[in-house]
Motif scaffolding. Structure first.
Motif, PDB file in Angstrom:
ATOM      1  N   PHE A  42     -76.487 -82.557 -35.216  1.00 53.86           N
ATOM      2  CA  PHE A  42     -75.256 -82.344 -34.459  1.00 53.86           C
ATOM      3  C   PHE A  42     -74.932 -83.552 -33.587  1.00 53.86           C
ATOM      4  O   PHE A  42     -73.789 -84.020 -33.559  1.00 53.86           O
ATOM      5  CB  PHE A  42     -75.381 -81.083 -33.595  1.00 53.86           C
ATOM      6  N   GLU A  43     -75.933 -84.081 -32.877  1.00 52.16           N
ATOM      7  CA  GLU A  43     -75.693 -85.222 -32.000  1.00 52.16           C
ATOM      8  C   GLU A  43     -75.343 -86.483 -32.786  1.00 52.16           C
ATOM      9  O   GLU A  43     -74.463 -87.239 -32.380  1.00 52.16           O
ATOM     10  CB  GLU A  43     -76.891 -85.459 -31.097  1.00 52.16           C
ATOM     11  N   LEU A  44     -76.018 -86.719 -33.906  1.00 52.14           N
ATOM     12  CA  LEU A  44     -75.708 -87.892 -34.726  1.00 52.14           C
ATOM     13  C   LEU A  44     -74.305 -87.794 -35.313  1.00 52.14           C
ATOM     14  O   LEU A  44     -73.537 -88.758 -35.277  1.00 52.14           O
ATOM     15  CB  LEU A  44     -76.750 -88.048 -35.830  1.00 52.14           C
ATOM     16  N   ALA A  45     -73.939 -86.625 -35.824  1.00 57.08           N
ATOM     17  CA  ALA A  45     -72.611 -86.434 -36.405  1.00 57.08           C
ATOM     18  C   ALA A  45     -71.522 -86.550 -35.342  1.00 57.08           C
ATOM     19  O   ALA A  45     -70.477 -87.175 -35.568  1.00 57.08           O
ATOM     20  CB  ALA A  45     -72.525 -85.083 -37.106  1.00 57.08           C
ATOM     21  N   THR A  46     -71.756 -85.978 -34.175  1.00 55.33           N
ATOM     22  CA  THR A  46     -70.780 -86.067 -33.092  1.00 55.33           C
ATOM     23  C   THR A  46     -70.592 -87.504 -32.635  1.00 55.33           C
ATOM     24  O   THR A  46     -69.469 -87.953 -32.407  1.00 55.33           O
ATOM     25  CB  THR A  46     -71.219 -85.189 -31.903  1.00 55.33           C
ATOM     26  N   PHE A  47     -71.691 -88.229 -32.529  1.00 56.00           N
ATOM     27  CA  PHE A  47     -71.612 -89.635 -32.133  1.00 56.00           C
ATOM     28  C   PHE A  47     -70.821 -90.436 -33.161  1.00 56.00           C
ATOM     29  O   PHE A  47     -69.945 -91.223 -32.801  1.00 56.00           O
ATOM     30  CB  PHE A  47     -73.020 -90.219 -31.971  1.00 56.00           C
ATOM     31  N   TYR A  48     -71.108 -90.236 -34.434  1.00 50.56           N
ATOM     32  CA  TYR A  48     -70.411 -90.955 -35.502  1.00 50.56           C
ATOM     33  C   TYR A  48     -68.913 -90.636 -35.468  1.00 50.56           C
ATOM     34  O   TYR A  48     -68.076 -91.529 -35.547  1.00 50.56           O
ATOM     35  CB  TYR A  48     -71.018 -90.587 -36.858  1.00 50.56           C
ATOM     36  N   HIS A  49     -68.577 -89.345 -35.350  1.00 47.40           N
ATOM     37  CA  HIS A  49     -67.168 -88.943 -35.355  1.00 47.40           C
ATOM     38  C   HIS A  49     -66.427 -89.484 -34.132  1.00 47.40           C
ATOM     39  O   HIS A  49     -65.268 -89.898 -34.246  1.00 47.40           O
ATOM     40  CB  HIS A  49     -67.037 -87.428 -35.420  1.00 47.40           C
ATOM     41  N   SER A  50     -67.065 -89.489 -32.980  1.00 51.06           N
ATOM     42  CA  SER A  50     -66.393 -90.008 -31.782  1.00 51.06           C
ATOM     43  C   SER A  50     -66.176 -91.516 -31.881  1.00 51.06           C
ATOM     44  O   SER A  50     -65.139 -92.028 -31.450  1.00 51.06           O
ATOM     45  CB  SER A  50     -67.168 -89.643 -30.522  1.00 51.06           C
ATOM     46  N   ALA A  51     -67.122 -92.238 -32.469  1.00 54.06           N
ATOM     47  CA  ALA A  51     -66.942 -93.681 -32.655  1.00 54.06           C
ATOM     48  C   ALA A  51     -65.827 -93.957 -33.677  1.00 54.06           C
ATOM     49  O   ALA A  51     -65.017 -94.863 -33.491  1.00 54.06           O
ATOM     50  CB  ALA A  51     -68.249 -94.318 -33.118  1.00 54.06           C
ATOM     51  N   ARG A  52     -65.771 -93.167 -34.725  1.00 58.58           N
ATOM     52  CA  ARG A  52     -64.703 -93.314 -35.726  1.00 58.58           C
ATOM     53  C   ARG A  52     -63.347 -93.016 -35.096  1.00 58.58           C
ATOM     54  O   ARG A  52     -62.369 -93.718 -35.329  1.00 58.58           O
ATOM     55  CB  ARG A  52     -64.971 -92.383 -36.908  1.00 58.58           C
ATOM     56  N   TYR A  53     -63.278 -91.980 -34.278  1.00 65.14           N
ATOM     57  CA  TYR A  53     -62.043 -91.624 -33.600  1.00 65.14           C
ATOM     58  C   TYR A  53     -61.616 -92.733 -32.641  1.00 65.14           C
ATOM     59  O   TYR A  53     -60.426 -93.044 -32.515  1.00 65.14           O
ATOM     60  CB  TYR A  53     -62.227 -90.305 -32.848  1.00 65.14           C
ATOM     61  N   ALA A  54     -62.571 -93.351 -31.947  1.00 66.50           N
ATOM     62  CA  ALA A  54     -62.259 -94.462 -31.043  1.00 66.50           C
ATOM     63  C   ALA A  54     -61.676 -95.636 -31.806  1.00 66.50           C
ATOM     64  O   ALA A  54     -60.741 -96.290 -31.335  1.00 66.50           O
ATOM     65  CB  ALA A  54     -63.511 -94.887 -30.279  1.00 66.50           C
ATOM     66  N   ALA A  55     -62.203 -95.918 -32.998  1.00 66.16           N
ATOM     67  CA  ALA A  55     -61.667 -97.013 -33.812  1.00 66.16           C
ATOM     68  C   ALA A  55     -60.215 -96.730 -34.204  1.00 66.16           C
ATOM     69  O   ALA A  55     -59.359 -97.619 -34.156  1.00 66.16           O
ATOM     70  CB  ALA A  55     -62.526 -97.211 -35.057  1.00 66.16           C
ATOM     71  N   ILE A  56     -59.932 -95.498 -34.572  1.00 67.22           N
ATOM     72  CA  ILE A  56     -58.576 -95.142 -35.003  1.00 67.22           C
ATOM     73  C   ILE A  56     -57.615 -95.172 -33.820  1.00 67.22           C
ATOM     74  O   ILE A  56     -56.521 -95.748 -33.909  1.00 67.22           O
ATOM     75  CB  ILE A  56     -58.584 -93.755 -35.676  1.00 67.22           C
ATOM     76  N   THR A  57     -57.998 -94.555 -32.707  1.00 65.27           N
ATOM     77  CA  THR A  57     -57.069 -94.453 -31.574  1.00 65.27           C
ATOM     78  C   THR A  57     -56.857 -95.782 -30.863  1.00 65.27           C
ATOM     79  O   THR A  57     -55.767 -96.041 -30.363  1.00 65.27           O
ATOM     80  CB  THR A  57     -57.562 -93.422 -30.543  1.00 65.27           C
ATOM     81  N   ARG A  58     -57.861 -96.629 -30.820  1.00 64.22           N
ATOM     82  CA  ARG A  58     -57.708 -97.924 -30.136  1.00 64.22           C
ATOM     83  C   ARG A  58     -57.239 -99.031 -31.065  1.00 64.22           C
ATOM     84  O   ARG A  58     -56.932-100.127 -30.614  1.00 64.22           O
ATOM     85  CB  ARG A  58     -59.014 -98.320 -29.467  1.00 64.22           C
ATOM     86  N   GLY A  59     -57.230 -98.776 -32.357  1.00 59.01           N
ATOM     87  CA  GLY A  59     -56.752 -99.775 -33.307  1.00 59.01           C
ATOM     88  C   GLY A  59     -57.645-100.989 -33.415  1.00 59.01           C
ATOM     89  O   GLY A  59     -57.175-102.075 -33.728  1.00 59.01           O
ATOM     90  N   ARG A  60     -58.936-100.818 -33.175  1.00 59.13           N
ATOM     91  CA  ARG A  60     -59.902-101.917 -33.277  1.00 59.13           C
ATOM     92  C   ARG A  60     -61.121-101.431 -34.043  1.00 59.13           C
ATOM     93  O   ARG A  60     -61.440-100.247 -34.045  1.00 59.13           O
ATOM     94  CB  ARG A  60     -60.341-102.373 -31.877  1.00 59.13           C
ATOM     95  N   SER A  61     -61.796-102.361 -34.668  1.00 57.48           N
ATOM     96  CA  SER A  61     -63.018-102.019 -35.396  1.00 57.48           C
ATOM     97  C   SER A  61     -64.115-101.640 -34.412  1.00 57.48           C
ATOM     98  O   SER A  61     -64.176-102.146 -33.294  1.00 57.48           O
ATOM     99  CB  SER A  61     -63.498-103.197 -36.233  1.00 57.48           C
ATOM    100  N   VAL A  62     -64.975-100.737 -34.870  1.00 59.18           N
ATOM    101  CA  VAL A  62     -66.118-100.312 -34.065  1.00 59.18           C
ATOM    102  C   VAL A  62     -67.373-100.511 -34.898  1.00 59.18           C
ATOM    103  O   VAL A  62     -67.414-100.153 -36.072  1.00 59.18           O
ATOM    104  CB  VAL A  62     -65.991 -98.817 -33.666  1.00 59.18           C
ATOM    105  N   THR A  63     -68.380-101.104 -34.302  1.00 62.06           N
ATOM    106  CA  THR A  63     -69.681-101.222 -34.944  1.00 62.06           C
ATOM    107  C   THR A  63     -70.603-100.176 -34.347  1.00 62.06           C
ATOM    108  O   THR A  63     -70.769-100.103 -33.132  1.00 62.06           O
ATOM    109  CB  THR A  63     -70.281-102.622 -34.738  1.00 62.06           C
ATOM    110  N   ILE A  64     -71.179 -99.370 -35.224  1.00 66.82           N
ATOM    111  CA  ILE A  64     -72.129 -98.345 -34.800  1.00 66.82           C
ATOM    112  C   ILE A  64     -73.524 -98.845 -35.146  1.00 66.82           C
ATOM    113  O   ILE A  64     -73.795 -99.166 -36.301  1.00 66.82           O
ATOM    114  CB  ILE A  64     -71.863 -97.002 -35.509  1.00 66.82           C
ATOM    115  N   SER A  65     -74.378 -98.934 -34.151  1.00 69.21           N
ATOM    116  CA  SER A  65     -75.767 -99.334 -34.363  1.00 69.21           C
ATOM    117  C   SER A  65     -76.629 -98.078 -34.329  1.00 69.21           C
ATOM    118  O   SER A  65     -76.637 -97.354 -33.331  1.00 69.21           O
ATOM    119  CB  SER A  65     -76.226-100.306 -33.283  1.00 69.21           C
TER     120      SER A  65
END
Length: 142
Positions: A42-65
């Protein structure tokens, strides 16, 4: 007229309680393993989805480590900006297999270097898998 219990009665009661508890320990261990894996997924999926959402809403690429001990998301630009950090699956003593080191999410939400990777989270007999599509979507296999 006596009140109370004899030592033999108390000993018999304790023995019966110990037998009942010994039968429940394997079931409890499996349940605790399942809960730990579910929480880590749950925590890994939530983290991934929130980072993906940030990339879409801010219009910038996001690197997830992704690492066993920590997760972090960084906005890519002239000055990289760390937007989120979280502890990894090892927090729940969950072993992870197949974690990619870095995944980039493009501003349109598509995953770059994230297509079709598979993460298996395991603790004891409990295990779950997460995969990403070429479109960057994360799927949890139960």
């Amino acid at each position: 007229m006596r009140h109370g219990f004899t030592l033999v009665e108390l000993a018999c009661t304790l023995v019966i309680m110990a037998i009942i508890m010994a039968m429940g320990v394997p079931w409890l261990r499996g349940t605790l393993d399942r809960l730990a894996v579910d929480r880590a997924v749950f925590e890994l999926a939530t983290f991934y989805h929130s980072a993906r959402y940030a990339a879409i809403t801010r219009g910038r690429s996001v690197t997830i480590s992704l690492d066993r001990d920590s997760l972090s998301a960084t906005l890519i630009g002239v000055e990289p900006e760390r937007i989120a950090t979280h502890s990894g699956p090892s927090r729940y003593r969950v072993q992870s297999k197949g974690l990619p080191r870095h995944v980039r999410i493009l501003p349109n939400g598509l995953g770059y270097a994230a297509g079709n990777f598979k993460i298996v989270l395991r603790r004891g007999a409990a295990a779950e898998s997460l995969t990403t599509s070429r479109l960057g979507r994360l799927k949890v296999w139960r």
